[in-house]
Design an enzyme around this catalytic site. Structure first.
Site, PDB file in Angstrom:
ATOM      1  N   THR A 173       0.822  -1.214   0.000  1.00 47.41           N
ATOM      2  CA  THR A 173       0.000   0.000   0.000  1.00 47.41           C
ATOM      3  C   THR A 173       0.856   1.265   0.000  1.00 47.41           C
ATOM      4  O   THR A 173       0.562   2.235  -0.707  1.00 47.41           O
ATOM      5  CB  THR A 173      -0.937   0.006   1.217  1.00 47.41           C
ATOM      6  OG1 THR A 173      -1.807  -1.121   1.139  1.00 47.41           O
ATOM      7  CG2 THR A 173      -1.761   1.287   1.287  1.00 47.41           C
ATOM      8  N   HIS A 220      29.762 -41.293  -7.635  1.00 45.11           N
ATOM      9  CA  HIS A 220      30.183 -41.241  -6.225  1.00 45.11           C
ATOM     10  C   HIS A 220      31.584 -40.623  -6.077  1.00 45.11           C
ATOM     11  O   HIS A 220      32.314 -40.934  -5.140  1.00 45.11           O
ATOM     12  CB  HIS A 220      30.180 -42.639  -5.584  1.00 45.11           C
ATOM     13  CG  HIS A 220      28.857 -43.320  -5.616  1.00 45.11           C
ATOM     14  ND1 HIS A 220      27.965 -43.271  -4.565  1.00 45.11           N
ATOM     15  CD2 HIS A 220      28.265 -44.066  -6.580  1.00 45.11           C
ATOM     16  CE1 HIS A 220      26.886 -43.966  -4.868  1.00 45.11           C
ATOM     17  NE2 HIS A 220      27.042 -44.452  -6.095  1.00 45.11           N
ATOM     18  N   ASN A 229      -4.366  -3.461  -3.197  1.00 47.09           N
ATOM     19  CA  ASN A 229      -4.436  -4.924  -3.118  1.00 47.09           C
ATOM     20  C   ASN A 229      -4.480  -5.615  -4.464  1.00 47.09           C
ATOM     21  O   ASN A 229      -4.156  -6.805  -4.555  1.00 47.09           O
ATOM     22  CB  ASN A 229      -5.666  -5.337  -2.296  1.00 47.09           C
ATOM     23  CG  ASN A 229      -5.574  -4.887  -0.863  1.00 47.09           C
ATOM     24  OD1 ASN A 229      -4.548  -4.362  -0.437  1.00 47.09           O
ATOM     25  ND2 ASN A 229      -6.639  -5.088  -0.113  1.00 47.09           N
ATOM     26  N   GLU A 286      32.778 -20.143  -9.379  1.00 49.89           N
ATOM     27  CA  GLU A 286      32.574 -19.747  -7.990  1.00 49.89           C
ATOM     28  C   GLU A 286      31.497 -18.675  -7.868  1.00 49.89           C
ATOM     29  O   GLU A 286      30.671 -18.706  -6.941  1.00 49.89           O
ATOM     30  CB  GLU A 286      33.891 -19.253  -7.393  1.00 49.89           C
ATOM     31  CG  GLU A 286      34.892 -20.383  -7.138  1.00 49.89           C
ATOM     32  CD  GLU A 286      36.262 -19.886  -6.695  1.00 49.89           C
ATOM     33  OE1 GLU A 286      36.450 -18.648  -6.621  1.00 49.89           O
ATOM     34  OE2 GLU A 286      37.129 -20.736  -6.407  1.00 49.89           O
ATOM     35  N   SER A 300      45.876 -15.729  -6.742  1.00 47.01           N
ATOM     36  CA  SER A 300      46.421 -15.653  -5.388  1.00 47.01           C
ATOM     37  C   SER A 300      47.305 -14.427  -5.271  1.00 47.01           C
ATOM     38  O   SER A 300      48.009 -14.045  -6.218  1.00 47.01           O
ATOM     39  CB  SER A 300      47.234 -16.912  -5.060  1.00 47.01           C
ATOM     40  OG  SER A 300      47.911 -16.773  -3.823  1.00 47.01           O
ATOM     41  N   LYS A 317      49.029 -18.920  -9.920  1.00 42.72           N
ATOM     42  CA  LYS A 317      47.808 -19.645  -9.553  1.00 42.72           C
ATOM     43  C   LYS A 317      46.601 -19.035 -10.255  1.00 42.72           C
ATOM     44  O   LYS A 317      46.446 -17.816 -10.314  1.00 42.72           O
ATOM     45  CB  LYS A 317      47.594 -19.615  -8.040  1.00 42.72           C
ATOM     46  CG  LYS A 317      46.492 -20.536  -7.532  1.00 42.72           C
ATOM     47  CD  LYS A 317      46.520 -20.583  -6.009  1.00 42.72           C
ATOM     48  CE  LYS A 317      45.555 -21.632  -5.481  1.00 42.72           C
ATOM     49  NZ  LYS A 317      44.156 -21.252  -5.709  1.00 42.72           N
ATOM     50  N   VAL A 318      45.750 -19.885 -10.788  1.00 41.78           N
ATOM     51  CA  VAL A 318      44.524 -19.453 -11.468  1.00 41.78           C
ATOM     52  C   VAL A 318      43.344 -20.178 -10.833  1.00 41.78           C
ATOM     53  O   VAL A 318      43.380 -21.397 -10.654  1.00 41.78           O
ATOM     54  CB  VAL A 318      44.582 -19.766 -12.979  1.00 41.78           C
ATOM     55  CG1 VAL A 318      43.276 -19.363 -13.655  1.00 41.78           C
ATOM     56  CG2 VAL A 318      45.767 -19.054 -13.624  1.00 41.78           C
TER      57      VAL A 318
END
Length: 442
Positions: free
Chosen positions: A88, A166, A119, A309, A296, A302-303
């Site tokens: 409202t 698994h 409403n 993610e 990093s 580092k990749v």
């Protein structure tokens, strides 16, 4: 002119709501604001056509509402999204802003809100915002992601690798088969979203306060829907039952459920991509993900799988949004659900986040994925589960013994199989990895 310098267009009811709800600092979603403008512009013109609104006032109201609909006055909607559960306060906010823009003699309630109630108008705006955003933003993004995954499925159709169940080695598959499965997940997710939209397109406009249509012309809702459909290109429908449409928000809960399933699918896809790209030396190493940025601040070279993610975080947020929407949808009482602003906030956020994540996953990740041919070949040759193909020739028990000996000794399946009496011709016929990946064990 900045928002701070602009004349305040809202009135006293908006001021009261701002003072009453100092909760999150987050206003109602912009698409809802703009659909309130669209609805009120169409309503003014229809009320004039029906002889209920003065012919001088109607075009001024419609023009003012159109300016709201284009986003010119988004900053004039300051009320917190966590407000009165019917919306409202935001409907009154829209009435006041449009009345001020329309000029002298225009009353927020008597003229701008003619034939309407919070409403029926506010949930109608939420439904139409969700319908438009899903149709014009989310579904095209999903189509793009599906196409990218299909292209990779074709590119990788002959790249054999180890299957996994698994998280353990299983019989060989192709990388293309895996990407084909991901494409199908996205395609089916889009289909679920489309399946919910016909229900979302049913808006409660015309029900006014309780679904009875008190204080509105019998032709009002149908005429407004027709104008909105014509201007937007959306299919907008009458409710199957006005009391169903007024008393609950089940269609929005249904759409949220489809978004949750899509989030689950994207979680599976993103996790798989991150795992297959893990390494480069100590992980699975079956694909190369695009290198977008340093992974990093301390480890050189580092990749990280940054796009998967991001996708996983978006998916988690969407699942959380759905939980809140589900609870909110269950809390309608009698003729009205009074958790609509919360549903609007979470649903539109889910649509927006999923669309953005799908585009980024498509353009910044999937499009640039390369197969690590050496890694795939290594995993395909290493999986002891390939011995499954020997079952029709030597039986499950003998094949099991070969696998156990190979696993314990670190020797090749071929070497142990020969030692156990499997002839070379039989072994080669059974252990054709590419044929095996197609399920052809003859």
């Amino acid at each position: 002119m900045s928002a701070a310098q602009r004349e305040q267009l809202w009135g006293g009811e908006t001021d009261k709501a701002v003072a009453n709800f100092p909760i999150s600092g987050e206003p109602i979603p912009v698409p809802v604001i703009r659909w309130l403008g669209r609805i009120k512009a169409a309503a003014a013109l229809v009320n004039a056509e029906l002889g209920l609104l003065d012919a001088d006032l109607a075009p001024r109201i419609a023009a003012a509402a159109d300016r709201v609909a284009t986003g010119e006055f988004d900053d004039q909607f300051p009320i917190d999204v966590f407000q009165t559960g019917s919306g409202t306060s935001s409907n009154m906010n829209a009435n006041e802003v449009i009345a001020k823009l329309a000029g002298a003699g225009v009353h927020p309630n008597d003229h701008v809100n003619m034939g309407q109630s919070s409403n029926d108008v506010f949930p109608s705006a939420v439904h139409l915002a969700a319908l438009a955003e899903a149709s014009h933003d989310l579904l095209p993004a999903l189509e793009g992601l599906e196409a990218a995954l299909c292209a990779k499925a074709a590119e990788f159709h002959d790249v054999v690798k180890s299957g996994r169940t698994h998280l353990m080695d299983a019989v060989p598959v192709t990388l293309g088969q895996e990407f084909s499965g991901y494409a199908a997940q996205v395609r089916l997710g889009a289909r679920r979203v489309r399946g919910a939209l016909p229900q979302v397109s049913q808006i409660p406009l015309g029900g006014t306060a309780t679904g009875t249509g008190l204080n509105t012309h019998p032709e009002f809702a149908a005429r407004v829907r027709a104008k909105l459909a014509e201007s937007s290109g959306l299919s907008i429908s009458a409710p199957e039952d006005p009391f169903e449409a007024q008393g609950n928000r089940d269609a929005l809960v249904e759409l949220s459920g489809a978004l949750k399933v899509l989030a689950v699918s994207l979680t599976k896809i993103a996790n798989d991509l991150a795992l297959m790209g893990s390494g480069p030396r100590a992980g699975i190493g079956e694909i190369f993900l695009p290198e977008l940025q340093k992974g990093s601040s301390i480890m050189p070279g580092k990749v990280n799988p940054v796009i998967p993610e991001v996708t996983l975080q978006v998916a988690a947020q969407v699942v959380g949004n759905d939980a809140a929407i589900t609870l909110a949808g269950s809390q309608g009482n009698f003729e009205l659900n009074v958790r609509v602003p919360l549903i609007a906030r979470n649903l539109l956020e889910s649509i927006r986040l999923l669309a953005a994540a799908a585009r980024v996953l498509d353009q910044k990740c999937v499009a640039g994925i390369r197969a690590n041919l050496a890694g795939c070949e290594r995993s395909a040759e290493s999986t002891l589960a390939a011995a499954t193909a020997l079952n029709p020739y030597i039986g499950y028990d003998r094949a099991t013994e070969i696998v156990k000996q190979a696993a314990a000794s670190g020797r090749l399946l071929r070497e142990v199989a020969y030692e156990q009496g499997v002839d070379e011709e039989t072994y080669n016929r059974a252990m054709d990895l590419r044929r095996m990946a197609q399920g052809n064990l003859d």
